[in-house]
Design a protein around this motif. Structure first.
Motif, PDB file in Angstrom:
ATOM      1  N   THR A 110       0.829  -1.204   0.000  1.00 35.71           N
ATOM      2  CA  THR A 110       0.000   0.000   0.000  1.00 35.71           C
ATOM      3  C   THR A 110       0.864   1.255   0.000  1.00 35.71           C
ATOM      4  O   THR A 110       0.585   2.230  -0.716  1.00 35.71           O
ATOM      5  CB  THR A 110      -0.931  -0.003   1.226  1.00 35.71           C
ATOM      6  N   ARG A 111       1.926   1.244   0.792  1.00 34.47           N
ATOM      7  CA  ARG A 111       2.817   2.399   0.844  1.00 34.47           C
ATOM      8  C   ARG A 111       3.562   2.600  -0.471  1.00 34.47           C
ATOM      9  O   ARG A 111       4.055   3.685  -0.752  1.00 34.47           O
ATOM     10  CB  ARG A 111       3.823   2.230   1.990  1.00 34.47           C
ATOM     11  N   ARG A 112       3.641   1.547  -1.273  1.00 33.77           N
ATOM     12  CA  ARG A 112       4.291   1.656  -2.581  1.00 33.77           C
ATOM     13  C   ARG A 112       3.323   2.075  -3.682  1.00 33.77           C
ATOM     14  O   ARG A 112       3.676   2.092  -4.856  1.00 33.77           O
ATOM     15  CB  ARG A 112       4.952   0.322  -2.957  1.00 33.77           C
ATOM     16  N   GLY A 113       2.082   2.386  -3.303  1.00 33.42           N
ATOM     17  CA  GLY A 113       1.134   2.930  -4.263  1.00 33.42           C
ATOM     18  C   GLY A 113       0.044   1.995  -4.727  1.00 33.42           C
ATOM     19  O   GLY A 113      -0.842   2.407  -5.482  1.00 33.42           O
ATOM     20  N   LEU A 114       0.058   0.718  -4.297  1.00 36.75           N
ATOM     21  CA  LEU A 114      -0.997  -0.194  -4.712  1.00 36.75           C
ATOM     22  C   LEU A 114      -2.278   0.096  -3.942  1.00 36.75           C
ATOM     23  O   LEU A 114      -2.249   0.397  -2.742  1.00 36.75           O
ATOM     24  CB  LEU A 114      -0.586  -1.648  -4.462  1.00 36.75           C
ATOM     25  N   SER A 115      -3.402   0.007  -4.616  1.00 34.16           N
ATOM     26  CA  SER A 115      -4.687   0.212  -3.959  1.00 34.16           C
ATOM     27  C   SER A 115      -5.037  -1.020  -3.126  1.00 34.16           C
ATOM     28  O   SER A 115      -4.499  -2.113  -3.347  1.00 34.16           O
ATOM     29  CB  SER A 115      -5.782   0.437  -5.009  1.00 34.16           C
ATOM     30  N   PRO A 116      -5.943  -0.875  -2.152  1.00 31.86           N
ATOM     31  CA  PRO A 116      -6.359  -2.043  -1.368  1.00 31.86           C
ATOM     32  C   PRO A 116      -6.902  -3.178  -2.232  1.00 31.86           C
ATOM     33  O   PRO A 116      -6.675  -4.346  -1.934  1.00 31.86           O
ATOM     34  CB  PRO A 116      -7.451  -1.466  -0.447  1.00 31.86           C
ATOM     35  N   LYS A 117      -7.616  -2.838  -3.317  1.00 36.84           N
ATOM     36  CA  LYS A 117      -8.119  -3.882  -4.206  1.00 36.84           C
ATOM     37  C   LYS A 117      -6.968  -4.605  -4.905  1.00 36.84           C
ATOM     38  O   LYS A 117      -7.002  -5.828  -5.083  1.00 36.84           O
ATOM     39  CB  LYS A 117      -9.077  -3.281  -5.233  1.00 36.84           C
ATOM     40  N   ALA A 118      -5.944  -3.856  -5.300  1.00 32.22           N
ATOM     41  CA  ALA A 118      -4.790  -4.478  -5.958  1.00 32.22           C
ATOM     42  C   ALA A 118      -4.044  -5.382  -4.985  1.00 32.22           C
ATOM     43  O   ALA A 118      -3.582  -6.474  -5.360  1.00 32.22           O
ATOM     44  CB  ALA A 118      -3.855  -3.399  -6.501  1.00 32.22           C
TER      45      ALA A 118
END
Length: 331
Positions: A300-308
Motif C-alpha cells: 500500500t505504501r508503494r502505491g498499490l490500492s487495497p483492491k490491488a
C-alpha cells in the motif's frame, strides 16, 4: 462427506453474513470503529472509517458451520468416511481454537476502537501459546496419539516428543500471520478463503471428513466476511478475525493429520512471515525499518490500492490451492 461439506460451507457463510448485518448498526452506534492511516500521493491521510470487530460474526459463522458439518457427518455413520471419535474431537477442538483466538484478538480490537492500547506483544504471545497448548492437550486426552509428521515428496518421520512443539509453532505462525494480514482490508479474508478451500480439497483427496468440515467452515466464514471487508470496506476483519483464520487453518491441517499441509495452503501467511524476517534483518543490519507492519501495508505504501493488494493475495491463495492439492496427492 459431500453433505458435510455443503452444510459446513453454507451454514458458515449464512451465519457470518446474517450476524454481520445484525451487528453492523450496533457497532456503528457504539463507536466501535477504526480509521487507519494510509499513504496517498506520498502523504499520510486518514483511511475509511469502519467497525473493526468483524471477528465476532466470523466466530459465530465458524462455529455454526462446524456444528452443522459435524452433525451431518455423524448422521452419515454408515459411510466409510464417517467421523471417528478422535476426528470428531479434532473438529470440536479446532472450532474452539478458532473461537479462542478470535476472542484474544477481539479484546485488542475493542480496546483500540476505544482509543486505548491493544494487548502487548508478550501478552498476545502468551494467549496464543496457551490456546494452542490447550488445544493439543485436548487432542491427547481425547485419544489422539499422533507423532508421525508427513512431508509431501519427502516421506514421514516419527518426531516423538518434538511433534507437539512443532505443531504449536504452526499454530502460533498461523495466528501471527492472520494478525498481520488483517492490517490490509480484504487480505485476511481472501487468504482465509483460499486456505480453507485448499485444506478442504486436500482433506477430500485424503478421505478426511474432519478436514473437510473444518476447511469448508473456514472458507464459508471467510467468504461471508469478505462481502463486508473487501474495499470499500464496511466491516473490518480486525485482529480477532485474522487470528481466527490463522488458528482455524492450522487446526484444519492438524485435523487432516498432515500438519505440513498448512505451509502450502497458507502461502499468504508464509509471505507475511518472510516479510517480517526480512524486516528484522534489515533493521539489524542498517538500523532502518520498512515503516510497514505487514507485507500488505508495504504494498500500500508503494502505491498499490487495497483492491490491488487483495488481488496479490488472491494470486498467492490460488497458488496455495494448487500446491496443497499436489502435495496431498504425493502423500
Amino acid at each position: 462427506m459431500v453433505w458435510g461439506a455443503v452444510l459446513s460451507a453454507g451454514a458458515a457463510f449464512g451465519a457470518t453474513v446474517f450476524a454481520a448485518r445484525r451487528m453492523l448498526p450496533w457497532f456503528q452506534k457504539r463507536g466501535l470503529t477504526k480509521t487507519p492511516i494510509v499513504q496517498q500521493d506520498g502523504a499520510l491521510a486518514p483511511g475509511e472509517t469502519a467497525p473493526v470487530l468483524g471477528g465476532l460474526p466470523m466466530a459465530l459463522g465458524l462455529l455454526a458451520g462446524g456444528a452443522c458439518g459435524l452433525i451431518a457427518e455423524l448422521l452419515g455413520g454408515s459411510s466409510p468416511a464417517a467421523l471417528t471419535a478422535v476426528s470428531s474431537a479434532r473438529v470440536v477442538l479446532g472450532l474452539l481454537l478458532g473461537a479462542v483466538m478470535a476472542a484474544a484478538g477481539l479484546l485488542s480490537d475493542y480496546r483500540e476502537s476505544k482509543g486505548l492500547a491493544g494487548l502487548s506483544r508478550p501478552a498476545t504471545l502468551v494467549l496464543w501459546a496457551a490456546a494452542g497448548a490447550a488445544y493439543l492437550l485436548g487432542l491427547i486426552l481425547c485419544g489422539d496419539r499422533s507423532t508421525l509428521f508427513s512431508w509431501p515428496f519427502l516421506g514421514q518421520a516419527d518426531l516423538g516428543a518434538f511433534y507437539h512443539p512443532l505443531c504449536l509453532l504452526l499454530i502460533l505462525g498461523g495466528a501471527a500471520g492472520g494478525e498481520a494480514l488483517a492490517e490490509t482490508d480484504g487480505a485476511a479474508a481472501t487468504a482465509g478463503l483460499g486456505a480453507g478451500m485448499a485444506l478442504a480439497l486436500a482433506a477430500g483427496l485424503l478421505g478426511s471428513s474432519c478436514g473437510v468440515v473444518l476447511g469448508f467452515s473456514l472458507a464459508g466464514c471467510a467468504l461471508g466476511i469478505l462481502r463486508g471487508s473487501f474495499p470499500p470496506v464496511k466491516l473490518r476483519v480486525g485482529k480477532g478475525g485474522g487470528m481466527l483464520l490463522g488458528g482455524a487453518a492450522a487446526a484444519a491441517a492438524l485435523g487432516i493429520g498432515v500438519p505440513a499441509l498448512f505451509i502450502p495452503a497458507a502461502l499468504p501467511w508464509l509471505a507475511e512471515g518472510l516479510f517480517a524476517l526480512l524486516r528484522v534483518c534489515r533493521f539489524a543490519l542498517t538500523g532502518r525499518d520498512s515503516g510497514s507492519g505487514s507485507l500488505g501495508g508495504w504494498f500500500t505504501r508503494r502505491g498499490l490500492s487495497p483492491k490491488a493488494v487483495s488481488a496479490v493475495y488472491m494470486g498467492l491463495s490460488a497458488a496455495g490451492i494448487l500446491l496443497t492439492a499436489v502435495s496431498a496427492l504425493k502423500l
